[in-house]
Design a protein around this motif. Structure first.
Motif, PDB file in Angstrom:
ATOM      1  N   GLU A  54       0.828  -1.214   0.000  1.00  0.00           N
ATOM      2  CA  GLU A  54       0.000   0.000   0.000  1.00  0.00           C
ATOM      3  C   GLU A  54       0.862   1.263   0.000  1.00  0.00           C
ATOM      4  O   GLU A  54       0.522   2.245  -0.666  1.00  0.00           O
ATOM      5  N   ALA A  75       2.145   1.559  -3.522  1.00  0.00           N
ATOM      6  CA  ALA A  75       1.059   1.992  -4.417  1.00  0.00           C
ATOM      7  C   ALA A  75       0.804   3.493  -4.275  1.00  0.00           C
ATOM      8  O   ALA A  75       0.630   4.189  -5.276  1.00  0.00           O
ATOM      9  N   ARG A  76       0.798   4.000  -3.042  1.00  0.00           N
ATOM     10  CA  ARG A  76       0.601   5.449  -2.841  1.00  0.00           C
ATOM     11  C   ARG A  76       1.742   6.237  -3.477  1.00  0.00           C
ATOM     12  O   ARG A  76       1.529   7.281  -4.086  1.00  0.00           O
ATOM     13  N   SER A  77       2.959   5.719  -3.362  1.00  0.00           N
ATOM     14  CA  SER A  77       4.117   6.394  -3.958  1.00  0.00           C
ATOM     15  C   SER A  77       4.000   6.424  -5.478  1.00  0.00           C
ATOM     16  O   SER A  77       4.312   7.438  -6.110  1.00  0.00           O
ATOM     17  N   ILE A  78       3.544   5.333  -6.060  1.00  0.00           N
ATOM     18  CA  ILE A  78       3.364   5.280  -7.516  1.00  0.00           C
ATOM     19  C   ILE A  78       2.312   6.296  -7.951  1.00  0.00           C
ATOM     20  O   ILE A  78       2.503   7.024  -8.929  1.00  0.00           O
ATOM     21  N   LEU A  79       1.215   6.371  -7.228  1.00  0.00           N
ATOM     22  CA  LEU A  79       0.162   7.341  -7.572  1.00  0.00           C
ATOM     23  C   LEU A  79       0.680   8.771  -7.475  1.00  0.00           C
ATOM     24  O   LEU A  79       0.406   9.598  -8.344  1.00  0.00           O
ATOM     25  N   ARG A  80       1.443   9.079  -6.399  1.00  0.00           N
ATOM     26  CA  ARG A  80       2.026  10.422  -6.269  1.00  0.00           C
ATOM     27  C   ARG A  80       2.929  10.726  -7.457  1.00  0.00           C
ATOM     28  O   ARG A  80       2.899  11.822  -8.009  1.00  0.00           O
ATOM     29  N   PHE A  91       2.842   9.476 -10.584  1.00  0.00           N
ATOM     30  CA  PHE A  91       2.104   9.686 -11.832  1.00  0.00           C
ATOM     31  C   PHE A  91       1.215  10.931 -11.788  1.00  0.00           C
ATOM     32  O   PHE A  91       0.920  11.513 -12.840  1.00  0.00           O
ATOM     33  N   LYS A  92       0.824  11.348 -10.604  1.00  0.00           N
ATOM     34  CA  LYS A  92       0.024  12.579 -10.496  1.00  0.00           C
ATOM     35  C   LYS A  92       0.927  13.820 -10.464  1.00  0.00           C
ATOM     36  O   LYS A  92       0.427  14.932 -10.422  1.00  0.00           O
ATOM     37  N   GLU A 124       3.008  14.634  -8.056  1.00  0.00           N
ATOM     38  CA  GLU A 124       3.042  15.170  -6.698  1.00  0.00           C
ATOM     39  C   GLU A 124       4.320  14.818  -5.960  1.00  0.00           C
ATOM     40  O   GLU A 124       4.352  14.834  -4.744  1.00  0.00           O
ATOM     41  N   ASP A 125       5.379  14.512  -6.689  1.00  0.00           N
ATOM     42  CA  ASP A 125       6.634  14.171  -6.014  1.00  0.00           C
ATOM     43  C   ASP A 125       7.655  15.307  -6.080  1.00  0.00           C
ATOM     44  O   ASP A 125       8.823  15.096  -5.799  1.00  0.00           O
TER      45      ASP A 125
END
Length: 110
Positions: free
Chosen positions: A92, A95-100, A102-103, A105-106
């Motif tokens: 999890e 997964a949150r890191s991947i979403l950040r 691609f959005k 937000e990193d």
């Protein structure tokens, strides 16, 4: 489970022009078996050795398929893999890191 893996962290010198000077390449995870679980370059790259969709059932099925095909022949390795198939993991968080990533937000991550 891993038949292949990243063995070295790319550098500006070894990347043959693909990395800009002063690019920071981070190893964000490691294990006793796989020294480089994933690489991260802010706004450019996020890799993971893990199979995020694999649960205990899929892992055990993969082990059996590899035993049947003789890709794994060591019974100790088979036994250890089955015993650890349901270990707690950081799926999890990854997964949150991947979403950040691609959005976009990193930006605040070094």
């Amino acid at each position: 489970m891993h038949i292949d893996q990243v063995a070295t962290v790319p550098t500006v010198e070894t990347a043959q022009g693909l990395l800009e000077k002063d690019t920071k390449v981070h190893v964000w995870g490691e294990s006793g078996h796989t020294e480089i679980q994933g690489l991260y370059i802010r706004n450019k790259l996020f890799t993971t050795q893990a199979h995020l969709a694999f649960d205990e059932g899929i892992v055990k099925h993969e082990i059996e398929m590899r035993v049947e095909s003789e890709a794994i022949q060591d019974e100790k390795v088979v036994s250890e893999a089955k015993e650890t198939a349901d270990f707690e993991h950081d799926g999890e968080v990854v997964a949150r890191s991947i979403l950040r990533f691609f959005k976009g937000e990193d930006d605040g991550i070094p």
